[in-house]
Design a protein around this motif. Structure first.
Motif, PDB file in Angstrom:
ATOM      1  N   ALA A  33       0.828  -1.215   0.000  1.00  0.00           N
ATOM      2  CA  ALA A  33       0.000   0.000   0.000  1.00  0.00           C
ATOM      3  C   ALA A  33       0.861   1.264   0.000  1.00  0.00           C
ATOM      4  CB  ALA A  33      -0.944  -0.020   1.191  1.00  0.00           C
ATOM      5  N   TRP A  44      -8.941  -2.789   0.364  1.00  0.00           N
ATOM      6  CA  TRP A  44      -9.537  -1.844  -0.593  1.00  0.00           C
ATOM      7  C   TRP A  44      -8.462  -1.116  -1.392  1.00  0.00           C
ATOM      8  CZ3 TRP A  44     -12.793   3.073   0.862  1.00  0.00           C
ATOM      9  CH2 TRP A  44     -12.166   3.850   1.828  1.00  0.00           C
ATOM     10  N   HIS A  80      -8.665  -7.458   5.838  1.00  0.00           N
ATOM     11  CA  HIS A  80      -8.252  -6.098   5.464  1.00  0.00           C
ATOM     12  C   HIS A  80      -6.758  -5.974   5.190  1.00  0.00           C
ATOM     13  CE1 HIS A  80      -6.509  -4.440   9.236  1.00  0.00           C
ATOM     14  NE2 HIS A  80      -6.599  -3.206   8.780  1.00  0.00           N
ATOM     15  N   GLN A 123     -12.612  -4.545   5.091  1.00  0.00           N
ATOM     16  CA  GLN A 123     -12.605  -3.144   4.645  1.00  0.00           C
ATOM     17  C   GLN A 123     -13.735  -2.958   3.623  1.00  0.00           C
ATOM     18  OE1 GLN A 123      -8.605  -2.108   3.301  1.00  0.00           O
ATOM     19  NE2 GLN A 123      -8.395  -0.663   4.992  1.00  0.00           N
ATOM     20  N   ARG A 224      -1.115  11.677  12.402  1.00  0.00           N
ATOM     21  CA  ARG A 224      -1.590  10.307  12.640  1.00  0.00           C
ATOM     22  C   ARG A 224      -2.556  10.291  13.843  1.00  0.00           C
ATOM     23  NH1 ARG A 224      -1.178   6.203   9.240  1.00  0.00           N
ATOM     24  NH2 ARG A 224      -1.296   4.854  11.059  1.00  0.00           N
ATOM     25  N   TRP A 387      -8.225  13.314   0.575  1.00  0.00           N
ATOM     26  CA  TRP A 387      -7.658  12.015   0.183  1.00  0.00           C
ATOM     27  C   TRP A 387      -7.904  11.814  -1.319  1.00  0.00           C
ATOM     28  CZ3 TRP A 387      -5.762   7.830   3.456  1.00  0.00           C
ATOM     29  CH2 TRP A 387      -5.597   8.220   4.803  1.00  0.00           C
ATOM     30  N   GLN A 440       2.331   6.770  -2.032  1.00  0.00           N
ATOM     31  CA  GLN A 440       1.213   5.890  -1.658  1.00  0.00           C
ATOM     32  C   GLN A 440       0.650   5.258  -2.934  1.00  0.00           C
ATOM     33  OE1 GLN A 440       0.092   5.567   1.568  1.00  0.00           O
ATOM     34  NE2 GLN A 440      -1.865   4.501   1.231  1.00  0.00           N
ATOM     35  N   TRP A 442      -2.233   3.796  -3.831  1.00  0.00           N
ATOM     36  CA  TRP A 442      -3.542   4.104  -4.420  1.00  0.00           C
ATOM     37  C   TRP A 442      -3.600   5.527  -4.964  1.00  0.00           C
ATOM     38  CZ3 TRP A 442      -7.548   3.041   0.106  1.00  0.00           C
ATOM     39  CH2 TRP A 442      -7.381   3.968   1.145  1.00  0.00           C
TER      40      TRP A 442
HETATM   41  C1  9WN Z   1      -5.123   0.561   9.104  1.00  0.00           C
HETATM   42  C2  9WN Z   1      -3.553   1.380   3.785  1.00  0.00           C
HETATM   43  C3  9WN Z   1      -4.574   1.775   4.840  1.00  0.00           C
HETATM   44  C4  9WN Z   1      -5.892   2.258   4.208  1.00  0.00           C
HETATM   45  C5  9WN Z   1      -6.818   2.909   5.224  1.00  0.00           C
HETATM   46  C6  9WN Z   1      -6.056   3.977   5.989  1.00  0.00           C
HETATM   47  C7  9WN Z   1      -4.808   3.378   6.641  1.00  0.00           C
HETATM   48  C8  9WN Z   1      -4.286   1.576   8.309  1.00  0.00           C
HETATM   49  C9  9WN Z   1      -3.332   2.260   9.272  1.00  0.00           C
HETATM   50  O1  9WN Z   1      -3.983   2.780   5.651  1.00  0.00           O
HETATM   51  O2  9WN Z   1      -5.208   2.462   7.640  1.00  0.00           O
HETATM   52  O3  9WN Z   1      -5.879  -0.227   8.237  1.00  0.00           O
HETATM   53  O4  9WN Z   1      -2.468   1.572   9.803  1.00  0.00           O
HETATM   54  O5  9WN Z   1      -3.450   3.463   9.508  1.00  0.00           O
HETATM   55  O6  9WN Z   1      -6.867   4.583   6.928  1.00  0.00           O
HETATM   56  O7  9WN Z   1      -7.948   3.450   4.580  1.00  0.00           O
HETATM   57  O8  9WN Z   1      -6.562   1.186   3.600  1.00  0.00           O
HETATM   58  O9  9WN Z   1      -3.367   2.420   2.860  1.00  0.00           O
END
Ligand code: 9WN
Length: 452
Positions: A33, A44, A80, A123, A224, A387, A440, A442
């Motif tokens: 991610a 997601w 998730h 998720q 955060r 976002w 990031q 996405w």
């Molecule tokens: C916990 C990965 C994820 C996204 C979420 C976002 C953030 C994670 C975290 O990062 O959440 O699942 O550790 O903060 O809130 O929407 O899927 O990008």
């Protein structure tokens, strides 16, 4: 802020740089991610990443989804997080152990499929919507890509249907047309003010000690969630792990139970998309049921709209109270509604002075909390920043409802926001500063979608 990732000159460079972000985050079997903060596959995220990847290469996009599906639980739930293999991460110069909470904390070894390491919660079910987009993109191109996408759809449809069955059975069997979540992480909008009330009633008991790692990577801790919030997040994980994530036992065990209106709208839309795929790829016996679910959740979301504000509300199941706060989730009906008056009213709101039309904004895009709300914290995660993935997801829903003009305007503003070059996880609404993680996945994926 200084910009080591120099600004982007033009659309060709945006495309090249977005592709490079995804290529760098690609560990072979999964696109993480984000490079450091999130070195695993998120559910997601993977769906958005796959649609971005499909603009570059369809086989890699489908492989990303296959990797996620391989982690589907027997119950039908798609977890998730699918944790990366340590060896794979070390080879890529990353330490998976750097993400907390890691797989040990989840205690899911018995529930996950053999050989898979996963979390124990879900998720938002955006997958079918994005699978439809990938399949339509690939089949309109024809050739080998089209054939691969058709095979993928035929082969995986039973799994996506099981995922939706699980969501309806485990989280919405009350026929409210609203999905229950047992953790803010399930919503994907972890610390949105919408969850402050429910979290205020979560009191960590005998909590296993823990050390956060996210604030080592995002050094400005104000971007955060707070330590108090993290203690509650971990307490809920512990409560669920103690009952082995058994769907039947969660209602009696977990101190956080919320009807999530945004997730419900995503589910309404995804059921319609899955029905379209089922019709086309040999599962026509499922179409009626999927359309019934689509209608059930569409109606559930419409009924959750607060007549006083025009925004859709979540509901705290443990107190029975509606949660009426000005967050981006209030625009859930834009994903799902079939009511033209409701759609029109929401469009006026989202482009009005409390949202994307606030003249103080760096770019006319909706922030995660209304700019005029005292709850707004412009740098803090889901409490205010813009976002890019949300911008695209909502704009794409508008386009699918025939609103190409609005899609084009949001596209222009979102691209302008991304040209600063970091591919930030989220952005400060008034200054345009990139926040959270850089590179990031996405965010890069939606850049590629805008450019397609
Ligand atoms: C916990 C990965 C994820 C996204 C979420 C976002 C953030 C994670 C975290 O990062 O959440 O699942 O550790 O903060 O809130 O929407 O899927 O990008």
């Amino acid at each position: 802020w200084t910009n080591p990732d120099r600004p982007i000159a033009d659309l060709d460079e945006l495309r090249t740089r977005a592709r490079a972000v995804l290529a760098q985050n690609d560990k072979g079997t999964m696109v993480t991610a984000a490079p450091n903060l999130y070195p695993h596959q998120w559910s997601w995220d993977a769906a958005f990443v796959a649609t971005g990847l499909s603009t570059v290469g369809v086989p890699r996009a489908l492989a990303e989804l296959d990797h996620l599906l391989a982690a589907q639980w027997d119950s039908g739930m798609i977890p998730h997080i699918v944790f990366a293999d340590e060896v794979q991460l070390r080879g890529a110069g990353l330490r998976g152990a750097g993400y907390f909470p890691g797989v040990d904390r989840w205690r899911t070894e018995r529930a996950s499929p053999a050989g898979v390491k996963s979390s124990g919660i879900c998720q938002p079910p955006v997958h079918a919507t994005l699978v439809r987009r990938i399949v339509e993109r690939a089949t309109s191109r024809g050739g080998e890509d089209g054939r691969l996408a058709e095979d993928f759809a035929r082969r995986t449809l039973p799994q996506w249907i099981r995922w939706h069955e699980w969501m309806r059975r485990a989280r919405a069997s009350d026929r409210s047309g609203l999905v229950t979540i047992y953790h803010g992480w399930e919503s994907g909008m972890d610390n949105s003010p919408r969850f402050d009330g429910p979290y205020s009633r979560v009191h960590p008991g005998d909590l296993e000690p823990f050390v956060r790692t996210d604030t080592r990577i995002v050094e400005d801790a104000s971007q955060r969630p707070s330590d108090e919030e993290y203690a509650r997040y971990l307490w809920l994980v512990q409560q669920m792990a103690d009952v082995r994530f058994d769907d039947a036992r969660l209602p009696g065990a977990v101190d956080f139970q919320v009807k999530d209106v945004f997730m419900s709208a995503a589910f309404a839309a995804a059921n319609e998309d899955l029905a379209v795929l089922a019709e086309r790829f040999g599962h026509s016996d499922e179409v009626t049921r999927l359309r019934e679910w689509s209608a059930e959740f569409r109606e559930g979301v419409d009924a959750a709209v607060d007549p006083a504000t025009g925004l859709a509300r979540d509901r705290d199941l443990l107190t029975g109270e509606w949660i009426s706060l000005p967050t981006i989730a209030g625009f859930a009906p834009l994903l799902s509604t079939a009511d033209p008056a409701l759609r029109a009213a929401q469009l006026v709101l989202i482009e009005g002075p409390e949202w994307a039309g606030d003249p103080r904004l760096a770019f006319p895009l909706p922030p995660s909390t209304s700019t005029t709300s005292p709850l707004l914290r412009p740098r803090e995660y889901w409490r205010g920043p813009v976002w890019p993935v949300m911008t695209w997801y909502i704009a794409e829903a508008m386009r699918r409802h025939g609103d190409g003009g609005r899609y084009a305007r949001w596209r222009e503003a979102s691209i302008a926001q991304l040209m600063e070059g970091h591919f930030g996880e989220y952005y400060e609404p008034f200054t345009g500063e990139p926040l959270g993680s850089y590179h990031q996945s996405w965010t890069a994926a939606v850049a590629l979608e805008w450019l397609d």
